[in-house]
Design a protein around this motif. Sequence first.
Motif, short mmCIF file in Angstrom:
data_model
loop_
_atom_site.label_atom_id
_atom_site.label_comp_id
_atom_site.label_asym_id
_atom_site.label_seq_id
_atom_site.Cartn_x
_atom_site.Cartn_y
_atom_site.Cartn_z
N LEU A 124 -0.50 -0.96 17.84
CA LEU A 124 -0.05 0.42 18.00
C LEU A 124 -1.13 1.42 17.63
O LEU A 124 -1.85 1.25 16.66
N SER A 125 -1.20 2.48 18.41
CA SER A 125 -2.09 3.60 18.07
C SER A 125 -1.41 4.46 17.02
O SER A 125 -0.20 4.35 16.77
N ILE A 126 -2.16 5.36 16.42
CA ILE A 126 -1.56 6.25 15.42
C ILE A 126 -0.53 7.16 16.08
O ILE A 126 0.48 7.52 15.46
N GLU A 127 -0.74 7.52 17.33
CA GLU A 127 0.22 8.36 18.04
C GLU A 127 1.53 7.61 18.25
O GLU A 127 2.62 8.18 18.05
N GLU A 128 1.45 6.36 18.63
CA GLU A 128 2.65 5.55 18.82
C GLU A 128 3.37 5.33 17.50
O GLU A 128 4.61 5.41 17.42
N LEU A 129 2.61 5.07 16.45
CA LEU A 129 3.22 4.88 15.13
C LEU A 129 3.87 6.17 14.64
O LEU A 129 4.97 6.15 14.08
N SER A 130 3.20 7.29 14.85
CA SER A 130 3.73 8.57 14.40
C SER A 130 5.08 8.85 15.02
O SER A 130 6.00 9.35 14.36
N ALA A 131 5.22 8.55 16.30
CA ALA A 131 6.49 8.78 16.99
C ALA A 131 7.61 7.96 16.37
O ALA A 131 8.76 8.41 16.29
N LEU A 132 7.29 6.77 15.90
CA LEU A 132 8.29 5.90 15.28
C LEU A 132 8.58 6.29 13.84
O LEU A 132 9.69 6.18 13.35
N ILE A 133 7.55 6.77 13.15
CA ILE A 133 7.69 7.15 11.74
C ILE A 133 8.40 8.49 11.57
O ILE A 133 9.30 8.64 10.73
N ASP A 134 8.00 9.47 12.38
CA ASP A 134 8.46 10.84 12.16
C ASP A 134 9.96 10.99 12.27
O ASP A 134 10.55 11.87 11.61
N LYS A 135 10.61 10.17 13.07
CA LYS A 135 12.06 10.30 13.20
C LYS A 135 12.79 9.85 11.93
O LYS A 135 13.99 10.10 11.78
N HIS A 136 12.07 9.21 11.01
CA HIS A 136 12.67 8.78 9.74
C HIS A 136 12.36 9.76 8.60
O HIS A 136 12.81 9.55 7.46
N LEU A 137 11.58 10.80 8.89
CA LEU A 137 11.20 11.75 7.85
C LEU A 137 12.07 13.01 7.89
O LEU A 137 12.59 13.37 8.93
N LEU A 188 0.86 -1.18 0.00
CA LEU A 188 0.00 0.00 0.00
C LEU A 188 0.89 1.23 0.00
O LEU A 188 1.75 1.37 0.86
N GLY A 189 0.69 2.12 -0.97
CA GLY A 189 1.44 3.37 -0.97
C GLY A 189 2.46 3.48 -2.09
O GLY A 189 2.64 2.56 -2.90
N ASP A 190 3.13 4.62 -2.10
CA ASP A 190 4.12 4.94 -3.12
C ASP A 190 5.37 4.11 -2.91
O ASP A 190 5.98 4.17 -1.83
N PRO A 191 5.81 3.33 -3.91
CA PRO A 191 7.03 2.53 -3.76
C PRO A 191 8.26 3.37 -3.41
O PRO A 191 9.22 2.85 -2.84
N ALA A 192 8.22 4.67 -3.75
CA ALA A 192 9.37 5.54 -3.47
C ALA A 192 9.25 6.26 -2.13
O ALA A 192 10.07 7.12 -1.81
N ALA A 193 8.27 5.93 -1.33
CA ALA A 193 8.08 6.59 -0.04
C ALA A 193 9.33 6.44 0.83
O ALA A 193 9.98 5.39 0.81
N PRO A 194 9.69 7.48 1.59
CA PRO A 194 10.92 7.43 2.39
C PRO A 194 10.88 6.47 3.57
O PRO A 194 11.92 6.08 4.09
N VAL A 195 9.68 6.10 4.01
CA VAL A 195 9.56 5.19 5.15
C VAL A 195 8.84 3.92 4.68
O VAL A 195 7.79 3.99 4.04
N THR A 196 9.43 2.78 5.03
CA THR A 196 8.84 1.49 4.71
C THR A 196 8.41 0.81 6.00
O THR A 196 9.23 0.65 6.92
N ILE A 197 7.15 0.41 6.07
CA ILE A 197 6.67 -0.39 7.19
C ILE A 197 6.35 -1.78 6.65
O ILE A 197 5.57 -1.93 5.72
N VAL A 198 6.98 -2.77 7.23
CA VAL A 198 6.68 -4.17 6.91
C VAL A 198 5.89 -4.73 8.08
O VAL A 198 6.35 -4.71 9.22
N GLU A 199 4.68 -5.19 7.80
CA GLU A 199 3.82 -5.75 8.84
C GLU A 199 3.67 -7.25 8.65
O GLU A 199 3.35 -7.72 7.56
#
Length: 218
Positions: free
Chosen positions: A205-218, A55-66
Amino acid sequence: MIMDRRKALQLAAAGFLAVMAPLAFGGFAGVIATPAHAVTNEQLLEPQALPDMVLGDPAAPVTIVEYASMTCPHCATFHETTLPKLKEKYIDTGKVKLIFREFPFDPRAAAAFMLARCAPAEQYFPMIDVLFKQQASWSTPEDARTPLLQIAKLAGFTQEKFETCLKDQELLNKVRAVFDKGSKEYGVESTPTFFINGEKTSGTLSIEELSALIDKHL
């Protein structure tokens, strides 16, 4: 309660077609947060036995593997409550791509994954969504066949296609291989487990918890 990987592998190998008979597995993978474990994106993105569903742009800067199991109630909760917010905030804006991988802890979960894989590619994620939303109707009752068939028909399955898909041993072997690689090479032990640009975390994970993990990679 975290299900032991060896036990899970034994369950997955115990005879997939038991999905057509009464099943009574006592529990699913737990979702207790685990210490961060670094795996490089290069390792995570190695070819799998099945093509990755993204799901999403293959060129996105953050990759989440679930890694998820279709009979895991915590995975269903994540997909119903957090994923829509993740999609709106990060996936649809091109910041994150989500790769969804099979980690079935029992034959019914394997069956659900197989049916999703047998659906047209554009129906894969919609079918996953319906399977999670209707999880209670097929994951624990004695009769799994009838509700799974009804869900499959929403994606255009005929009775024949449904039966053929669930008897596809090659597909089942590939689902097992994805499980095995995640377990042995990436240390996946519970579901849902996420790797965010290689950083491992588990839990609903809540969106707040995910955001904290994602944002440091942006």
